[in-house]
Design an enzyme around this catalytic site. Structure first.
Site, PDB file in Angstrom:
ATOM      1  N   GLY A  82       0.747  -1.211   0.172  1.00  0.00           N
ATOM      2  CA  GLY A  82       0.008   0.158  -0.064  1.00  0.00           C
ATOM      3  C   GLY A  82       0.868   1.288   0.072  1.00  0.00           C
ATOM      4  O   GLY A  82       2.043   1.204   0.631  1.00  0.00           O
ATOM      5  N   ARG A 146       1.264  -5.825  -5.149  1.00  0.00           N
ATOM      6  CA  ARG A 146       1.341  -6.751  -3.699  1.00  0.00           C
ATOM      7  C   ARG A 146       1.712  -8.201  -4.239  1.00  0.00           C
ATOM      8  O   ARG A 146       1.359  -8.978  -3.650  1.00  0.00           O
ATOM      9  CB  ARG A 146      -0.194  -6.811  -3.277  1.00  0.00           C
ATOM     10  CG  ARG A 146      -0.448  -5.541  -2.660  1.00  0.00           C
ATOM     11  CD  ARG A 146      -1.639  -5.634  -1.434  1.00  0.00           C
ATOM     12  NE  ARG A 146      -2.286  -4.561  -0.781  1.00  0.00           N
ATOM     13  CZ  ARG A 146      -1.638  -3.960   0.276  1.00  0.00           C
ATOM     14  NH1 ARG A 146      -0.386  -4.492   0.887  1.00  0.00           N
ATOM     15  NH2 ARG A 146      -1.967  -2.883   0.772  1.00  0.00           N
ATOM     16  N   ASP A 177       4.931  -7.994   4.796  1.00  0.00           N
ATOM     17  CA  ASP A 177       4.650  -8.964   4.005  1.00  0.00           C
ATOM     18  C   ASP A 177       5.857  -8.750   2.627  1.00  0.00           C
ATOM     19  O   ASP A 177       6.622  -9.714   2.250  1.00  0.00           O
ATOM     20  CB  ASP A 177       3.455  -8.872   2.887  1.00  0.00           C
ATOM     21  CG  ASP A 177       2.473  -9.566   4.058  1.00  0.00           C
ATOM     22  OD1 ASP A 177       2.792 -10.518   4.939  1.00  0.00           O
ATOM     23  OD2 ASP A 177       1.224  -9.169   3.840  1.00  0.00           O
ATOM     24  N   LYS A 203       8.285   0.536   5.374  1.00  0.00           N
ATOM     25  CA  LYS A 203       7.033   1.382   4.796  1.00  0.00           C
ATOM     26  C   LYS A 203       5.739   0.682   5.411  1.00  0.00           C
ATOM     27  O   LYS A 203       5.669  -0.323   5.247  1.00  0.00           O
ATOM     28  CB  LYS A 203       7.048   1.460   3.265  1.00  0.00           C
ATOM     29  CG  LYS A 203       5.827   2.115   2.854  1.00  0.00           C
ATOM     30  CD  LYS A 203       5.153   1.065   1.847  1.00  0.00           C
ATOM     31  CE  LYS A 203       4.603  -0.011   2.458  1.00  0.00           C
ATOM     32  NZ  LYS A 203       3.481  -0.724   1.459  1.00  0.00           N
ATOM     33  N   THR A 204       4.931   1.609   6.059  1.00  0.00           N
ATOM     34  CA  THR A 204       3.425   1.204   5.948  1.00  0.00           C
ATOM     35  C   THR A 204       2.719   2.184   6.816  1.00  0.00           C
ATOM     36  O   THR A 204       3.458   2.553   7.793  1.00  0.00           O
ATOM     37  CB  THR A 204       3.061  -0.237   6.521  1.00  0.00           C
ATOM     38  OG1 THR A 204       1.763  -0.226   6.713  1.00  0.00           O
ATOM     39  CG2 THR A 204       3.870  -0.519   8.120  1.00  0.00           C
ATOM     40  N   ARG A 253      -4.712  -2.448   8.725  1.00  0.00           N
ATOM     41  CA  ARG A 253      -5.218  -3.788   8.771  1.00  0.00           C
ATOM     42  C   ARG A 253      -5.266  -4.679   9.835  1.00  0.00           C
ATOM     43  O   ARG A 253      -6.182  -5.561  10.077  1.00  0.00           O
ATOM     44  CB  ARG A 253      -4.359  -4.570   7.442  1.00  0.00           C
ATOM     45  CG  ARG A 253      -5.070  -5.613   6.810  1.00  0.00           C
ATOM     46  CD  ARG A 253      -4.044  -6.570   6.355  1.00  0.00           C
ATOM     47  NE  ARG A 253      -2.885  -6.101   5.632  1.00  0.00           N
ATOM     48  CZ  ARG A 253      -2.676  -6.085   4.379  1.00  0.00           C
ATOM     49  NH1 ARG A 253      -3.354  -6.395   3.415  1.00  0.00           N
ATOM     50  NH2 ARG A 253      -1.608  -5.698   3.999  1.00  0.00           N
ATOM     51  N   GLU A 312      -9.542  -0.411  11.567  1.00  0.00           N
ATOM     52  CA  GLU A 312      -9.969  -1.356  10.678  1.00  0.00           C
ATOM     53  C   GLU A 312      -9.612  -2.784  10.933  1.00  0.00           C
ATOM     54  O   GLU A 312     -10.477  -3.620  10.581  1.00  0.00           O
ATOM     55  CB  GLU A 312      -9.012  -1.171   9.236  1.00  0.00           C
ATOM     56  CG  GLU A 312      -9.087  -1.758   8.030  1.00  0.00           C
ATOM     57  CD  GLU A 312      -8.272  -1.390   7.181  1.00  0.00           C
ATOM     58  OE1 GLU A 312      -8.532  -0.989   6.039  1.00  0.00           O
ATOM     59  OE2 GLU A 312      -6.979  -1.608   7.229  1.00  0.00           O
TER      60      GLU A 312
HETATM   61  P1  FBP Z   1       0.687  -2.129   3.666  1.00  0.00           P
HETATM   62  O1  FBP Z   1       0.825  -3.137   4.794  1.00  0.00           O
HETATM   63  O2  FBP Z   1       1.217  -2.895   2.345  1.00  0.00           O
HETATM   64  O3  FBP Z   1       1.301  -1.046   3.891  1.00  0.00           O
HETATM   65  O4  FBP Z   1      -0.856  -1.637   3.411  1.00  0.00           O
HETATM   66  C1  FBP Z   1      -1.471  -1.126   4.636  1.00  0.00           C
HETATM   67  C2  FBP Z   1      -3.020  -0.800   4.141  1.00  0.00           C
HETATM   68  O5  FBP Z   1      -3.048   0.752   3.847  1.00  0.00           O
HETATM   69  C3  FBP Z   1      -3.901  -1.187   5.147  1.00  0.00           C
HETATM   70  O6  FBP Z   1      -4.168  -0.083   5.946  1.00  0.00           O
HETATM   71  C4  FBP Z   1      -5.019  -1.644   4.359  1.00  0.00           C
HETATM   72  O7  FBP Z   1      -5.748  -2.381   4.900  1.00  0.00           O
HETATM   73  C5  FBP Z   1      -4.460  -1.927   3.045  1.00  0.00           C
HETATM   74  O8  FBP Z   1      -3.354  -1.492   2.815  1.00  0.00           O
HETATM   75  C6  FBP Z   1      -5.416  -1.879   1.851  1.00  0.00           C
HETATM   76  O9  FBP Z   1      -4.949  -2.430   0.985  1.00  0.00           O
HETATM   77  P2  FBP Z   1      -5.015  -2.111  -0.869  1.00  0.00           P
HETATM   78  O10 FBP Z   1      -4.433  -1.047  -1.012  1.00  0.00           O
HETATM   79  O11 FBP Z   1      -4.709  -3.453  -1.363  1.00  0.00           O
HETATM   80  O12 FBP Z   1      -6.770  -1.900  -0.790  1.00  0.00           O
END
Ligand code: FBP
Length: 551
Positions: A82, A146, A177, A203-204, A253, A312
């Site tokens: 993300g 992803r 991941d 990153k996140t 998440r 979430e």
């Molecule tokens: P990362 O763990 O890859 O940083 O993504 C986090 C996130 O923003 C979560 O908060 C959310 O649940 C998810 O990505 C949403 O994913 P997508 O962009 O595939 O809809």
């Protein structure tokens, strides 16, 4: 076309830790010496040592000034998972650090996330690209994806592509991941004697890539500031109109770090912390009861409005629902073809015929739209798409049922009107705060230092970030030292452990000490938008959680 802010932000020069700066104030190329520090032992170490024979049990390293190495290098970079504010600045930092050591060094940006490495899709990143994207949000410079990297076929393609392009090192900018991908790739590369280093960057926006060494992942600060601005505005509106309860779901998440940080910024009536729900083994009804209690008490003093923050990931942390989701994940992971062959109307029946009796009861109790959301496509890592499950609406429904019951008993006499919100994507591609802009630029420099030190399977990290940037300390931490074994798609897999909210930590303690008052008062704080200019107290502020943890 660029906005005025974009033009001004392009001119911002990110601040660097002293270690990367010469007295003339220019970043230098002499940071290569490393100091080793033993990492702590892990759970499941017997499994991990077998899976990672070359990269297991490496020491953490600190970066100190040393002799300059000016060998020409070619480095590939990939943005993974993300979006998170600051990704472009990691690339800008990589570019600047590489060029300062050797102007002939090259930076290649792989397109669309890890799949770009497999399909050999890349661009050459030059000054023009950097100038266009520096200090801006989003990952649009090279996009993201992803794709899971965990099979020999893909590793072989990556090795062939990197060798053909003369790449010495790959930098994977991603979350837990994506950095698990990085560790698997690094191990495969060593086993197969491919001359390619692999370095990860934390990153996140979720803030769950965190440990003794990683104080915070990049993007968390900006995303929380954006959400806090929006919640602060809603709180002002609620306090003006005095007729709505706002149920606001916030991204994250798994962990509730974002909800906790926003709660500390705003002082909402209720902030549910999923980790506490799990620890206290609360049911959905018990979670709803916390909210109902505040609604009833506030109604008694005429305040039929309020703010509820919901992480979430909550749904997976309610033990009964978490168990249900884990069962669905497993059955979809192991029977994916059978499930895909069914039409949508058959899905619910098929799932019910495979669930344990206890989970069947929980599933049957859910509103049908929520049940369907639980069956939506998993990501490549087997994760349920929690951002698509409307937990905020589910809670409104359960709260309404409770209030109707209380009304019939004469215990609640007011009107309840609720509005649901979900803030997630609004914050992921925002212009990075000064904190994230500086942090990311320094991470780029750190990555280059680790590469010049010949390291692989390491993640960049910076410590002391509650201090001024000049005092920040860059480190490298072995990726495998952060790993554990988890069940994914019904199979045990090595993954980097997610850091959940520490219920014994100072940020949660601050919430706990104040939440009974906040539940009744309307003592909201409105932080307003991110500041880039003016007093440093505003423009360079760090996350509240980080400040509290370092007190
Ligand atoms: P990362 O763990 O890859 O940083 O993504 C986090 C996130 O923003 C979560 O908060 C959310 O649940 C998810 O990505 C949403 O994913 P997508 O962009 O595939 O809809």
């Amino acid at each position: 076309m660029k906005s005025n802010l974009q033009r001004h932000r392009q001119k911002y020069t990110p601040k660097l830790p002293n270690i990367f700066v010469k007295s003339s104030d220019r970043a230098v190329a002499e940071v290569v010496k490393i100091k080793q520090k033993k990492t702590t032992s892990m759970e499941n170490s017997d499994v991990l040592v077998e899976l990672f024979p070359h990269t297991y049990d490496k020491p953490a390293v600190s970066i100190v000034k040393g002799k300059s190495v000016e060998k020409k290098l070619c480095v590939g970079v990939v943005l993974s998972g993300g979006q998170a504010p600051g990704g472009h600045n990691v690339i800008a930092g990589l570019f600047a650090a590489l060029k300062q050591r050797n102007n002939s060094s090259q930076l290649l940006g792989f397109l669309g996330g890890p799949s770009g490495l497999i399909n050999n899709r890349y661009i050459v990143i030059d000054e023009i690209v950097i100038e266009q994207f520096k200090n801006s949000g989003g990952f649009d410079m090279i996009q993201s994806g992803r794709t899971k990297l965990d099979n020999t076929e893909d590793f072989k393609k990556i090795a062939t592509n990197c060798t053909a392009a003369g790449i010495n090192a790959i930098v994977i900018i991603g979350g837990d991941d994506s950095n698990t991908n990085a560790a698997l790739l690094a191990e495969w590369v060593l086993t197969n004697q491919v001359p390619l280093q692999v370095i990860g960057v934390p990153k996140t926006i979720d803030g769950d890539l965190k440990n003794d060494m990683i104080e915070v992942s990049f993007g968390f600060d900006t995303a929380c500031k954006v959400y806090s601005e929006l919640i602060g505005n809603i709180a002002k509106d609620a306090n003006s109109a005095r007729k709505y309860w706002h149920f606001i779901k916030l991204m994250g998440r798994s962990a509730s770090h974002i909800t906790l940080e926003c709660a500390l910024n705003i002082q909402p009536n209720i902030a549910i912390i999923a980790e506490e729900v799990s620890q206290r083994r609360m049911s959905l009804k018990q979670v709803a009861h916390i909210i109902v209690d505040s609604i009833v008490k506030r109604a008694q003093v005429g305040n039929n409005f309020g703010i509820v923050l919901i992480p979430e990931g909550l749904i997976e942390f309610i033990p009964e629902v978490g168990k249900l989701i884990a069962e669905i994940n497993d059955m979809l992971g192991t029977n994916s073809k059978e499930f895909a062959a069914l039409n949508e109307n058959q899905h619910i029946d098929w799932v019910q015929s495979h669930l344990t009796p206890q989970s069947n009861l929980v599933f049957a109790d859910l509103p049908i739209h929520i049940a369907k959301q639980m069956l939506m496509d998993r990501d490549q890592h087997g994760n349920v798409n929690v951002s698509a499950i409307e937990t905020e609406k589910l809670l409104i429904e359960v709260v309404k049922q409770d209030l109707t019951k209380l009304k019939s008993q004469g215990k609640y006499l007011s009107q309840f009107s609720a509005i649901s919100h979900f803030f997630g994507y609004e914050g992921r591609s925002a212009y990075p705060s000064n904190f994230d802009a500086d942090y990311c630029y320094a991470l780029g420099f750190t990555a280059v230092s680790l590469i010049y030190s010949g390291l692989t399977s390491y993640m960049c990290c910076i410590k002391n970030m509650h201090l001024p940037v000049s005092d920040w300390k860059p480190f490298g931490i072995p990726l495998v030292s952060m790993m554990d074994i988890e069940k994914r798609k019904g199979v045990n897999k090595p993954v980097i452990k997610k850091a959940l909210v520490n219920l014994d930590g100072k940020p949660f303690a601050r919430l706990k000490a104040n939440r009974d008052n906040w539940a009744i008062d309307s003592d909201y704080i409105s932080p307003g938008p991110i500041q880039y200019f003016g007093p440093t107290e505003l423009s360079d502020s760090t996350p509240v959680s980080l400040q509290l943890e370092n007190k």
